[in-house]
Design a protein around this motif. Sequence first.
Motif, PDB file in Angstrom:
ATOM      1  N   TYR A  23       0.915  -1.038   0.061  1.00 41.95           N
ATOM      2  CA  TYR A  23      -0.151   0.041   0.037  1.00 41.95           C
ATOM      3  C   TYR A  23       0.850   1.095   0.017  1.00 41.95           C
ATOM      4  O   TYR A  23       1.958   1.327   0.657  1.00 41.95           O
ATOM      5  CB  TYR A  23      -0.842   0.017   1.363  1.00 41.95           C
ATOM      6  N   ASP A  69      -7.538   2.638  -4.235  1.00 43.17           N
ATOM      7  CA  ASP A  69      -6.452   2.199  -4.853  1.00 43.17           C
ATOM      8  C   ASP A  69      -6.697   0.695  -5.235  1.00 43.17           C
ATOM      9  O   ASP A  69      -6.057   0.102  -6.219  1.00 43.17           O
ATOM     10  CB  ASP A  69      -5.082   2.395  -4.044  1.00 43.17           C
ATOM     11  N   PHE A 126      -2.173   5.691  -4.781  1.00 43.70           N
ATOM     12  CA  PHE A 126      -2.390   4.881  -3.425  1.00 43.70           C
ATOM     13  C   PHE A 126      -3.040   5.654  -2.547  1.00 43.70           C
ATOM     14  O   PHE A 126      -3.829   5.101  -1.818  1.00 43.70           O
ATOM     15  CB  PHE A 126      -1.058   4.334  -2.883  1.00 43.70           C
ATOM     16  N   THR A 166       1.257   4.531   7.458  1.00 39.24           N
ATOM     17  CA  THR A 166      -0.133   4.248   8.156  1.00 39.24           C
ATOM     18  C   THR A 166      -0.552   2.841   8.256  1.00 39.24           C
ATOM     19  O   THR A 166      -1.461   2.631   9.067  1.00 39.24           O
ATOM     20  CB  THR A 166      -1.089   4.817   7.023  1.00 39.24           C
ATOM     21  N   SER A 188      -5.578   1.712  16.053  1.00 37.64           N
ATOM     22  CA  SER A 188      -7.137   2.128  16.202  1.00 37.64           C
ATOM     23  C   SER A 188      -7.167   3.316  17.117  1.00 37.64           C
ATOM     24  O   SER A 188      -6.578   3.314  18.263  1.00 37.64           O
ATOM     25  CB  SER A 188      -8.005   1.127  16.558  1.00 37.64           C
ATOM     26  N   THR A 189      -7.890   4.443  16.827  1.00 34.14           N
ATOM     27  CA  THR A 189      -8.184   5.646  17.652  1.00 34.14           C
ATOM     28  C   THR A 189      -9.093   5.296  18.478  1.00 34.14           C
ATOM     29  O   THR A 189     -10.257   4.774  18.088  1.00 34.14           O
ATOM     30  CB  THR A 189      -8.658   6.825  16.611  1.00 34.14           C
ATOM     31  N   GLY A 219     -13.611   5.188  15.380  1.00 35.62           N
ATOM     32  CA  GLY A 219     -14.513   4.744  14.501  1.00 35.62           C
ATOM     33  C   GLY A 219     -15.884   4.780  14.885  1.00 35.62           C
ATOM     34  O   GLY A 219     -16.998   5.370  13.908  1.00 35.62           O
ATOM     35  N   HIS A 226     -12.784   6.534   0.107  1.00 27.25           N
ATOM     36  CA  HIS A 226     -11.333   6.545   0.315  1.00 27.25           C
ATOM     37  C   HIS A 226     -10.956   4.749   0.056  1.00 27.25           C
ATOM     38  O   HIS A 226     -11.800   4.119  -0.240  1.00 27.25           O
ATOM     39  CB  HIS A 226     -11.183   6.796   2.023  1.00 27.25           C
ATOM     40  N   LYS A 227      -9.486   4.660  -0.112  1.00 28.93           N
ATOM     41  CA  LYS A 227      -8.979   3.506  -0.176  1.00 28.93           C
ATOM     42  C   LYS A 227      -9.301   2.923  -1.677  1.00 28.93           C
ATOM     43  O   LYS A 227      -9.593   1.690  -1.781  1.00 28.93           O
ATOM     44  CB  LYS A 227      -9.404   2.371   0.696  1.00 28.93           C
ATOM     45  N   ARG A 242     -11.318   1.689  10.782  1.00 24.38           N
ATOM     46  CA  ARG A 242     -10.302   1.387   9.881  1.00 24.38           C
ATOM     47  C   ARG A 242     -10.658   1.864   8.485  1.00 24.38           C
ATOM     48  O   ARG A 242     -10.308   1.330   7.487  1.00 24.38           O
ATOM     49  CB  ARG A 242     -10.248  -0.214   9.806  1.00 24.38           C
ATOM     50  N   SER A 243     -11.313   2.891   8.354  1.00 28.33           N
ATOM     51  CA  SER A 243     -11.920   3.421   7.111  1.00 28.33           C
ATOM     52  C   SER A 243     -10.616   4.397   6.630  1.00 28.33           C
ATOM     53  O   SER A 243     -10.503   4.636   5.301  1.00 28.33           O
ATOM     54  CB  SER A 243     -13.012   4.243   7.201  1.00 28.33           C
ATOM     55  N   GLY A 244      -9.699   4.934   7.402  1.00 28.77           N
ATOM     56  CA  GLY A 244      -8.850   5.544   6.920  1.00 28.77           C
ATOM     57  C   GLY A 244      -8.579   6.992   7.584  1.00 28.77           C
ATOM     58  O   GLY A 244      -7.913   7.825   6.912  1.00 28.77           O
ATOM     59  N   LYS A 245      -9.306   7.310   8.481  1.00 26.00           N
ATOM     60  CA  LYS A 245      -9.203   8.790   9.011  1.00 26.00           C
ATOM     61  C   LYS A 245      -8.071   9.094   9.360  1.00 26.00           C
ATOM     62  O   LYS A 245      -7.424  10.276   9.155  1.00 26.00           O
ATOM     63  CB  LYS A 245     -10.453   8.686  10.106  1.00 26.00           C
ATOM     64  N   SER A 246      -7.557   8.493  10.297  1.00 27.96           N
ATOM     65  CA  SER A 246      -6.161   8.805  10.917  1.00 27.96           C
ATOM     66  C   SER A 246      -5.055   9.042   9.718  1.00 27.96           C
ATOM     67  O   SER A 246      -4.342   9.819   9.726  1.00 27.96           O
ATOM     68  CB  SER A 246      -5.867   7.860  11.991  1.00 27.96           C
ATOM     69  N   SER A 247      -5.284   7.857   9.006  1.00 23.08           N
ATOM     70  CA  SER A 247      -4.097   8.024   7.732  1.00 23.08           C
ATOM     71  C   SER A 247      -4.543   9.349   7.017  1.00 23.08           C
ATOM     72  O   SER A 247      -3.391   9.769   6.689  1.00 23.08           O
ATOM     73  CB  SER A 247      -4.341   6.732   6.729  1.00 23.08           C
TER      74      SER A 247
HETATM   75  N1  LIG Z   1      -5.389   0.356   0.666  1.00 20.66           N
HETATM   76  C1  LIG Z   1      -5.429   1.359   1.254  1.00 20.66           C
HETATM   77  N2  LIG Z   1      -5.369   1.225   2.660  1.00 20.66           N
HETATM   78  C2  LIG Z   1      -5.216   2.600   3.388  1.00 20.66           C
HETATM   79  C3  LIG Z   1      -5.592   3.682   2.709  1.00 20.66           C
HETATM   80  N3  LIG Z   1      -5.543   4.704   3.580  1.00 20.66           N
HETATM   81  C4  LIG Z   1      -5.575   3.977   4.877  1.00 20.66           C
HETATM   82  N4  LIG Z   1      -5.445   2.586   4.747  1.00 20.66           N
HETATM   83  C5  LIG Z   1      -5.076   1.692   5.629  1.00 20.66           C
HETATM   84  O1  LIG Z   1      -6.170   1.381   6.475  1.00 20.66           O
HETATM   85  C6  LIG Z   1      -6.016   0.943   7.719  1.00 20.66           C
HETATM   86  C7  LIG Z   1      -6.744   1.727   8.791  1.00 20.66           C
HETATM   87  O2  LIG Z   1      -6.378   3.229   8.728  1.00 20.66           O
HETATM   88  P1  LIG Z   1      -6.629   4.118   9.857  1.00 20.66           P
HETATM   89  O3  LIG Z   1      -6.139   5.500   9.474  1.00 20.66           O
HETATM   90  O4  LIG Z   1      -5.992   3.926  11.059  1.00 20.66           O
HETATM   91  O5  LIG Z   1      -8.167   3.893   9.943  1.00 20.66           O
HETATM   92  P2  LIG Z   1      -9.124   4.817  11.135  1.00 20.66           P
HETATM   93  O6  LIG Z   1     -10.420   5.366  10.255  1.00 20.66           O
HETATM   94  O7  LIG Z   1      -8.644   6.186  11.423  1.00 20.66           O
HETATM   95  O8  LIG Z   1      -9.479   3.859  12.100  1.00 20.66           O
HETATM   96  P3  LIG Z   1      -9.996   3.911  13.569  1.00 20.66           P
HETATM   97  O9  LIG Z   1      -9.206   4.764  14.304  1.00 20.66           O
HETATM   98  O10 LIG Z   1     -10.115   2.620  13.946  1.00 20.66           O
HETATM   99  O11 LIG Z   1     -11.507   4.640  13.431  1.00 20.66           O
HETATM  100  C8  LIG Z   1      -4.312   1.257   7.886  1.00 20.66           C
HETATM  101  O12 LIG Z   1      -3.999   0.083   7.855  1.00 20.66           O
HETATM  102  C9  LIG Z   1      -4.145   2.104   7.021  1.00 20.66           C
HETATM  103  O13 LIG Z   1      -2.792   1.776   6.237  1.00 20.66           O
HETATM  104  C10 LIG Z   1      -5.548   3.823   1.368  1.00 20.66           C
HETATM  105  O14 LIG Z   1      -5.774   4.842   0.794  1.00 20.66           O
HETATM  106  N5  LIG Z   1      -5.588   2.663   0.760  1.00 20.66           N
END
Ligand SMILES: Nc1nc2c(ncn2[C@@H]2O[C@H](COP(=O)(O)OP(=O)(O)OP(=O)(O)O)[C@@H](O)[C@H]2O)c(=O)[nH]1
Length: 307
Positions: free
Chosen positions: A5, A191, A258, A100, A105-106, A129, A188-189, A81-86
């Motif tokens: 990723y 890719d 990505f 990331t 998890s937050t 989340g 999001h995600k 895990r939707s990718g917010k913190s990322s």
């Molecule tokens: N394939 C892919 N994975 C991603 C992307 N953005 C984030 N991720 C992955 O998704 C997973 C969860 O990302 P977080 O940013 O922790 O998600 P979150 O929404 O903050 O999660 P919570 O804190 O549990 O609410 C991590 O393993 C990231 O690497 C993306 O654009 N593509």
Amino acid sequence: MSGQYGGETLPGAGANLHPPHHTLLHHPHLPHHPQLCTEEDFCKDSFSFGVDEDEEDEDEEDMARALDTDKPRILLMGLRRSGKSSIQKVVFHKMSPSETLFLESTNKIYKDDISSSSFVQFQIWDFPGQVDFFDPTFDYEMIFRGTGALIFVIDAQDDYMEALGRLHLTVSRAYRVNPHINFEVFVHKVDGLSDDHKIETQRDVHQRANDDLTDAGLDQLHLRLKEDGSGSAYDKDSLAIIKLNNTTVLYLKEVTKFLTLVLWAELCSGVPAHGVLSILQRAECCSPQRRARDRAPSSLQRKTGCV
Ligand SMILES: Nc1nc2c(ncn2[C@@H]2O[C@H](COP(=O)(O)OP(=O)(O)OP(=O)(O)O)[C@@H](O)[C@H]2O)c(=O)[nH]1
């Protein structure tokens, strides 16, 4: 989840996605702010709901401090895990997409003060989340009341029906408290999806989200998506434009295959610039004094009304 990723394959990725710590969150080129430092500092600067009692007083003080500010506020919400913190860390802290993978998890609301200058200042609040609107320690009315924009992140690689339900609940609650909030939905995600599938997913999410709102009698509230599906994901027309107030406009654009979003601005020069610092600096170009000195507006300026 695949270990690939962000264009890099990490050794052991997938086997252990959550080692205890990752590296610095603060980017050297971002203006230093005591709230943007190491992970430890970052964690201290958070507050939560549903926490241990001995942490509660401190959290309440943090919350009061965070709410007691005129800075525009952006909320990042969405399922786990939707990718917010990322998004937050890649966009605002220059974390690399591959790093990331190791984010934990937050479990609290993390607030992040972005202060590039006295002119451009705002806060990003990254939510855990699953926000429980019925938790009495979560004063969502107070939070929504002072919010400029709410970004709801949906994982396009996941079954998004649950996310749509949560989106509806969140948006309708927030709108009733504060009809001036700017709502953005980030699919999001993407890719992992083919171009066709990506556009199809975006359209489907958009359609369903707006249908749900119409069914609930909230048809005056029309959700926009980051991508409108009408062109390439990398067209500059697919910018997400978030107006926080009359003076601060953020531009978020997907620029790599990505991940995700970088801030982008061509407000004054017409030349695209990537990175949070450049947009924040360039956003200053929108100040009335600066605008008076500048020449004819660019197409983007006309589009955003920032002329
Ligand atoms: N394939 C892919 N994975 C991603 C992307 N953005 C984030 N991720 C992955 O998704 C997973 C969860 O990302 P977080 O940013 O922790 O998600 P979150 O929404 O903050 O999660 P919570 O804190 O549990 O609410 C991590 O393993 C990231 O690497 C993306 O654009 N593509």
